[in-house]
Design a protein around this motif. Structure first.
Motif, PDB file in Angstrom:
ATOM      1  N   ASP A 158       6.755  -2.098 -15.964  1.00 55.38           N
ATOM      2  CA  ASP A 158       5.286  -2.378 -14.257  1.00 55.38           C
ATOM      3  C   ASP A 158       6.427  -1.173 -13.291  1.00 55.38           C
ATOM      4  N   PHE A 159       4.961  -0.955 -12.806  1.00 50.66           N
ATOM      5  CA  PHE A 159       5.345  -0.205 -11.295  1.00 50.66           C
ATOM      6  C   PHE A 159       4.514  -0.809 -10.565  1.00 50.66           C
ATOM      7  N   PHE A 160       4.695  -0.013  -9.346  1.00 50.67           N
ATOM      8  CA  PHE A 160       4.353  -0.514  -8.028  1.00 50.67           C
ATOM      9  C   PHE A 160       4.354  -0.505  -6.787  1.00 50.67           C
ATOM     10  N   TYR A 161       4.044  -0.520  -4.955  1.00 50.87           N
ATOM     11  CA  TYR A 161       4.426   0.236  -4.274  1.00 50.87           C
ATOM     12  C   TYR A 161       5.621  -0.296  -3.152  1.00 50.87           C
TER      13      TYR A 161
ATOM     14  N   LEU B  58      10.475   4.387 -13.398  1.00 46.04           N
ATOM     15  CA  LEU B  58       9.725   5.463 -12.794  1.00 46.04           C
ATOM     16  C   LEU B  58       9.225   5.380 -11.403  1.00 46.04           C
ATOM     17  N   LEU B  59       9.699   6.745 -11.010  1.00 42.95           N
ATOM     18  CA  LEU B  59       8.971   7.008  -9.362  1.00 42.95           C
ATOM     19  C   LEU B  59       7.870   8.196  -9.014  1.00 42.95           C
TER      20      LEU B  59
ATOM     21  N   TRP C 112       1.888   8.203  -2.553  1.00 44.98           N
ATOM     22  CA  TRP C 112       2.589   7.228  -2.429  1.00 44.98           C
ATOM     23  C   TRP C 112       3.680   7.146  -2.903  1.00 44.98           C
TER      24      TRP C 112
ATOM     25  N   ILE D  54       6.353   5.240  -5.443  1.00 49.06           N
ATOM     26  CA  ILE D  54       5.483   3.827  -6.578  1.00 49.06           C
ATOM     27  C   ILE D  54       7.746   4.099  -7.361  1.00 49.06           C
TER      28      ILE D  54
END
Lengths: 345, 345
Positions: free
Chosen positions: B20-23, B58-59, B102, B104
């Motif tokens: 999962d990754f998001f802002y 994850l960045l 952005w 992340i």
């Protein structure tokens, strides 16, 4: 290390996994998917691991694409990724997609291994030789291809290469980037590799240095030969040492493995790479015409030293021909021919 | 399913993993890291898995941040992620960072399991009840907090909530999002849960529907009660049914687990959740003052039906108080009190 190795609570097993994601660098979405997948798996292959239990796909759709563009581009990219996963004998189960200003593609590769399934990259000894399994120059080729449409850039290199050759070099780079390092991983076991890494963003010298620093023994890696996609060295020189290709600093994407092998095994390693049947058949959509193995080169030696790496002054540049243009030569050539010898300065 | 389950070649083991990754959605980088990590792990917890063998981070760093901003923000975000991983008894080994317009943040969680370590989310039966382990309303709380600085938005809701309450609701939402669903995962085994999922982007009704569709038996999920962070229902109504909170469509981030439990076990499940000592101690940086367990609610029932889910007309809204403001009440309350009963219309 290229992958992390996590000891598990179950029967001496380890979880080995790696992740990588980046932005598209070629125009063909299908090939971009293939390259992204090959690039993720490459970190496992660098440890001599030939199997992958699962892949996750990481995607972002660009908010700047309209619906039609998304529907055309993203399925192709995903198909490329999945096809390469299938070629690697694994599958993609899971992942995540978000919306972003930029397109992102990448993934995660995981495998549960027994101790002798992987080769810790720390056992090089003086006397080993260094083998590289894909030519360098992908960054130069991809950029040169973009410069076809940028007159001020193109003018700098047009004296050393034709538009047609740029197109061929770009195709060659794409095929190389989409090629799995899986055969090399399997042969690492057969020929007792002592250490390996894959060549990506830090260029060959960056990754060679990283690998040297991890060694248990007092070794230094000395690179004598640079196999480079044909004409890319000339472009780099014409552009004023573009990307530092000849110093080994030019980024590669989904590059080859750099492997430390016992000297007496290296020639046979290269010969078996060449005669293997894995490779580009899927990537080029041909029925095996380009599938007659992968070239590998002995590019240097392991000396006693201080865990460092260097390229000699005036390394020998090996011009690696475009396969599209040399199929007839390849067909007539001896697949078991010895690889180029190392020139000891 | 929330995670993929890959049968391995070794002794009946399976690889379970999720990504999962998001802002960022909260302003505090440290809390954002904690929330991202809790959110990734939540997919494992939804399957009743309590251990995680490895996490990858994850960045992406925003190209719009200057060096000073990066140096301030990114280490805090990473620390939050790592601290929550540690709280979960796992660690972060590996990952990838890129530059993007952005920011992340996300990750991968992987575990190698024996068959009875996880609970396949497909065995709900008529007569089960539905339990939810965190209140709803995180999206409304986060948005309301942003609206404090946007007069035209603030004017729409200021009659139903004070600025101070918005701040408290936002803090409450952050704490909830950063709370691990690990206790719930452990109790799923103890109380024979039949199926579960975690509540995230599709809102409670979206995830309830997804879960219903996966069931082996002919069941329908009927939701009677909606536990919502205090005043968020009022804001939603004042804003003209903002985000569809009362219809269950409002997105949640790192929400609770929605669990199908045998009716006779559910009250004890909730009681043990409440008396557990895991929870927010780390997240709030307090010495356990807020660490006295997590509230869980019986919110509905499993009936015979067509693998669908619905919220009844006029569900009971349970106003979940801000813990910051009700510590004294909590301290005096009976931790083993029964949870609210389901009102059968």
């Amino acid at each position: 290390m290229d992958s992390c190795v996590i000891p598990l609570r179950h029967g001496g097993l380890s979880l080995v996994q790696t992740t990588d994601f980046f932005y598209p660098l070629v125009e063909d979405p299908y090939m971009m998917g293939r390259i992204a997948c090959a690039n993720v798996l490459s970190d496992l292959y660098a440890m001599g691991i030939t199997e992958c239990d699962n892949m996750l796909m990481l995607l972002s759709v660009s908010q700047k694409m309209n619906e039609k563009e998304r529907d055309q581009v993203m399925p192709l990219m995903m198909k490329g990724f999945r096809d390469t996963a299938e070629e690697a004998g694994t599958s993609v189960t899971g992942g995540q997609t978000v919306v972003n200003p930029w397109i992102i593609i990448g993934g995660v590769a995981s495998v549960v291994c027994q101790p002798n399934d992987f080769i810790m990259p720390d056992s090089a000894v003086p006397g080993d030789v260094l083998v590289l399994t894909k030519p360098l120059g992908t960054q130069v080729a991809v950029n040169a291809h973009q410069w076809l449409d940028i007159p001020e850039k193109w003018n700098k290199i047009k004296l050393v290469i034709s538009r047609e050759e740029v197109e061929q070099a770009y195709q060659e780079a794409m095929l190389n980037m989409a090629t799995l390092n899986r055969t090399a991983a399997a042969l690492m076991h057969k020929f007792n590799a002592h250490a390996a890494t894959d060549i990506t963003g830090f260029g060959i010298i960056g990754h060679a240095r990283n690998l040297a620093q991890q060694q248990k023994n007092d070794v230094a890696f000395v690179i004598h030969n640079l196999p480079i996609i044909s004409k890319m060295a000339a472009i780099s020189k014409a552009g004023g040492n573009l990307f530092g290709l000849l110093q080994g600093t030019s980024s590669e994407t989904s590059g080859g493995l750099l492997i430390c092998l016992p000297r007496e095994q290296a020639a046979r390693f290269c010969a078996e790479m060449k005669s293997s049947r894995v490779g580009l058949s899927g990537a080029v959509g041909q029925d095996g015409g380009a599938g007659d193995g992968q070239q590998a080169w002995i590019i240097g030696i392991v000396e006693k030293g201080n865990r460092c790496a260097r390229i000699i002054d005036k390394p020998r540049i090996i011009e690696v021909p475009y396969r599209g243009s040399v199929v007839s030569v390849q067909e007539g050539s001896n697949n078991n021919a010895s690889p180029p010898e190392v020139q000891l300065t």
